[in-house]
Scaffold this motif. Structure first.
Motif, PDB file in Angstrom:
ATOM      1  N   VAL A 143      -1.042   4.398  -2.469  1.00  0.00           N
ATOM      2  CA  VAL A 143      -1.863   3.237  -2.851  1.00  0.00           C
ATOM      3  C   VAL A 143      -1.027   1.963  -2.877  1.00  0.00           C
ATOM      4  O   VAL A 143      -1.526   0.872  -2.556  1.00  0.00           O
ATOM      5  CB  VAL A 143      -2.578   3.461  -4.208  1.00  0.00           C
ATOM      6  CG1 VAL A 143      -3.517   4.660  -4.135  1.00  0.00           C
ATOM      7  CG2 VAL A 143      -1.586   3.629  -5.346  1.00  0.00           C
ATOM      8  N   ASN A 144       0.255   2.094  -3.237  1.00  0.00           N
ATOM      9  CA  ASN A 144       1.124   0.917  -3.198  1.00  0.00           C
ATOM     10  C   ASN A 144       1.394   0.472  -1.756  1.00  0.00           C
ATOM     11  O   ASN A 144       1.484  -0.726  -1.472  1.00  0.00           O
ATOM     12  CB  ASN A 144       2.449   1.211  -3.904  1.00  0.00           C
ATOM     13  CG  ASN A 144       2.311   1.246  -5.421  1.00  0.00           C
ATOM     14  OD1 ASN A 144       1.318   0.749  -5.971  1.00  0.00           O
ATOM     15  ND2 ASN A 144       3.281   1.817  -6.107  1.00  0.00           N
ATOM     16  N   TRP A 145       1.517   1.431  -0.854  1.00  0.00           N
ATOM     17  CA  TRP A 145       1.706   1.103   0.566  1.00  0.00           C
ATOM     18  C   TRP A 145       0.473   0.386   1.123  1.00  0.00           C
ATOM     19  O   TRP A 145       0.606  -0.588   1.852  1.00  0.00           O
ATOM     20  CB  TRP A 145       1.986   2.389   1.333  1.00  0.00           C
ATOM     21  CG  TRP A 145       2.163   2.227   2.821  1.00  0.00           C
ATOM     22  CD1 TRP A 145       3.311   1.869   3.481  1.00  0.00           C
ATOM     23  CD2 TRP A 145       1.165   2.442   3.822  1.00  0.00           C
ATOM     24  NE1 TRP A 145       3.088   1.847   4.840  1.00  0.00           N
ATOM     25  CE2 TRP A 145       1.782   2.198   5.084  1.00  0.00           C
ATOM     26  CE3 TRP A 145      -0.178   2.819   3.795  1.00  0.00           C
ATOM     27  CZ2 TRP A 145       1.090   2.313   6.295  1.00  0.00           C
ATOM     28  CZ3 TRP A 145      -0.866   2.940   4.996  1.00  0.00           C
ATOM     29  CH2 TRP A 145      -0.237   2.675   6.225  1.00  0.00           C
ATOM     30  N   LEU A 146      -0.710   0.859   0.760  1.00  0.00           N
ATOM     31  CA  LEU A 146      -1.934   0.176   1.182  1.00  0.00           C
ATOM     32  C   LEU A 146      -1.969  -1.252   0.633  1.00  0.00           C
ATOM     33  O   LEU A 146      -2.413  -2.185   1.312  1.00  0.00           O
ATOM     34  CB  LEU A 146      -3.161   0.954   0.709  1.00  0.00           C
ATOM     35  CG  LEU A 146      -3.467   2.275   1.416  1.00  0.00           C
ATOM     36  CD1 LEU A 146      -4.617   2.999   0.716  1.00  0.00           C
ATOM     37  CD2 LEU A 146      -3.817   2.039   2.896  1.00  0.00           C
ATOM     38  N   TYR A 147      -1.489  -1.417  -0.585  1.00  0.00           N
ATOM     39  CA  TYR A 147      -1.468  -2.739  -1.216  1.00  0.00           C
ATOM     40  C   TYR A 147      -0.605  -3.719  -0.408  1.00  0.00           C
ATOM     41  O   TYR A 147      -0.967  -4.886  -0.246  1.00  0.00           O
ATOM     42  CB  TYR A 147      -0.932  -2.607  -2.644  1.00  0.00           C
ATOM     43  CG  TYR A 147      -0.793  -3.912  -3.385  1.00  0.00           C
ATOM     44  CD1 TYR A 147      -1.884  -4.522  -3.982  1.00  0.00           C
ATOM     45  CD2 TYR A 147       0.456  -4.534  -3.488  1.00  0.00           C
ATOM     46  CE1 TYR A 147      -1.760  -5.729  -4.673  1.00  0.00           C
ATOM     47  CE2 TYR A 147       0.594  -5.730  -4.171  1.00  0.00           C
ATOM     48  CZ  TYR A 147      -0.512  -6.325  -4.764  1.00  0.00           C
ATOM     49  OH  TYR A 147      -0.375  -7.513  -5.430  1.00  0.00           O
ATOM     50  N   THR A 148       0.534  -3.226   0.121  1.00  0.00           N
ATOM     51  CA  THR A 148       1.399  -4.103   0.922  1.00  0.00           C
ATOM     52  C   THR A 148       0.724  -4.513   2.222  1.00  0.00           C
ATOM     53  O   THR A 148       1.122  -5.506   2.849  1.00  0.00           O
ATOM     54  CB  THR A 148       2.736  -3.408   1.246  1.00  0.00           C
ATOM     55  OG1 THR A 148       2.503  -2.273   2.087  1.00  0.00           O
ATOM     56  CG2 THR A 148       3.445  -2.979  -0.026  1.00  0.00           C
TER      57      THR A 148
END
Length: 354
Positions: free
Chosen positions: A112-117
């Motif tokens: 989810v953090n990767w999607l956020y980036t």
């Protein structure tokens, strides 16, 4: 420890699992808690489940989660924690399920953090996002599959998305010659502790996973009138021939970590350093690796020798594996069973031989 004991004696603290779980000095609390359980003051609890619960609380509280924090919390709590609690009601949790849960939660947060980036909300993730995630990072990214499937089921992600399985390309394998050479070296080395020798036999000959070796109970072992040692791994007993039985017999006679009052009645073949617990499987793994053993390669080798010696279904029954697992090893080994050999089992004396 004195602060805890004074608190109990002066009734400032309640003797309960919750008190120990929230005490700042974790090692002190865990040690005293185990002593209270062994003395019958507290009811038994699942230590691994308790550790996972503490880990989860700390993970969710201290790890930056840039979006979908409620979704991550739901996945960690309602999927993993609930499943582990259900399993713990049936039998004590082993390290494997705990490690898998931790990894899946950690990788879900990374996802989810990767999607956020990429400025992509979780609910708007596409198939190309998933494909890029898998193609541009380490193989551990495939562990996000369970999280994605859970999100789809609970309508946090689009229903049409697919997250493929990752299939291992190689199967670690130790040759039979190398495995027997390791066994000989360890058994003949005078300075090797007897509990390490016993564990080595159970791994290299009986193909038992280290987590199961660590949790063997004394009730699972039996010495018959002829002096032969029998071990029950699952539904049937297996005879361990001399001289392979010697280190196990020696361990039964002189188990380690038995000097404290709390451990003198330990039920485990491999008692741990804390009251009421068997040896930590991770510690046992480390000791076996220190002796040059490739755990997976050696166990795969031992398993395939078993299915070359006895039919896969019988091997599963005797050694505690799923039939699908032994059948797969037999298939890879090219074994074809047209007749059953004489099995090394104690005869059934309730009926005459036919």
């Amino acid at each position: 420890m004195r602060e805890l004991l004074d608190g109990f004696a002066q009734h400032r603290l309640i003797i309960s699992h919750d008190t120990f779980a929230h005490y700042p000095a974790e090692r002190t609390a865990r040690h005293l808690r185990d002593l209270f359980i062994s003395c019958g003051i507290l009811a038994p609890y699942d230590r691994n489940l308790d550790r996972f619960t503490s880990w989860l609380e700390n993970k969710l509280a201290s790890t930056p989660i840039h979006q979908s924090q409620q979704v991550i919390t739901g996945f960690a709590t309602w999927h993993h924690l609930r499943n582990l609690r259900t399993r713990a009601q049936r039998q004590p949790l082993e390290n494997g399920p705990i490690a898998n849960a931790k990894q899946e939660i950690t990788v879900a947060i990374d996802f989810v953090n990767w999607l956020y980036t990429r400025n992509t909300p979780l609910a708007e993730a596409t198939q190309p996002d998933i494909d890029t995630w898998l193609a541009t990072g380490p193989t551990t990214r495939s562990t996000a599959r369970m999280f994605v499937r859970w999100c789809i089921t609970h309508q946090h992600m689009a229903a049409h998305l697919e997250f493929p399985y990752r299939r291992a390309r190689t199967h670690p394998m130790t040759s039979d010659d190398e495995r027997y050479a390791q066994l000989t070296t360890i058994l003949e080395h005078r300075d090797t502790p007897v509990w390490v020798k016993a564990a080595t036999v159970l791994l290299l000959i009986c193909a038992q996973p280290v987590s199961r070796i660590a949790a063997i109970e004394l009730d699972a072992l039996r010495i018959d009138d002829s002096g032969s040692l029998w071990i029950r791994f699952a539904d049937a007993e297996v005879a361990l021939p001399h001289p392979l039985a010697d280190p196990v017999n020696a361990l039964i006679a002189q188990r380690p970590n038995m000097t404290t009052a709390a451990n003198r009645t330990s039920q485990w073949l491999f008692p741990g350093v804390t009251a009421g617990h068997h040896i930590n499987p991770q510690s046992l793994m480390g000791k076996l690796r220190d002796n040059g053993i490739d755990l997976r390669g050696a166990r795969n080798s031992a398993m395939r020798e078993l299915v070359r010696s006895i039919p896969p279904a019988i091997a599963a029954t005797q050694f505690g594996y799923r039939a699908q697992t032994t059948e797969r090893h037999a298939f890879i080994s090219g074994v074809s069973w047209s007749a059953y050999p004489e099995l090394h089992q104690e005869p059934d004396t309730t009926e005459p031989d036919t």
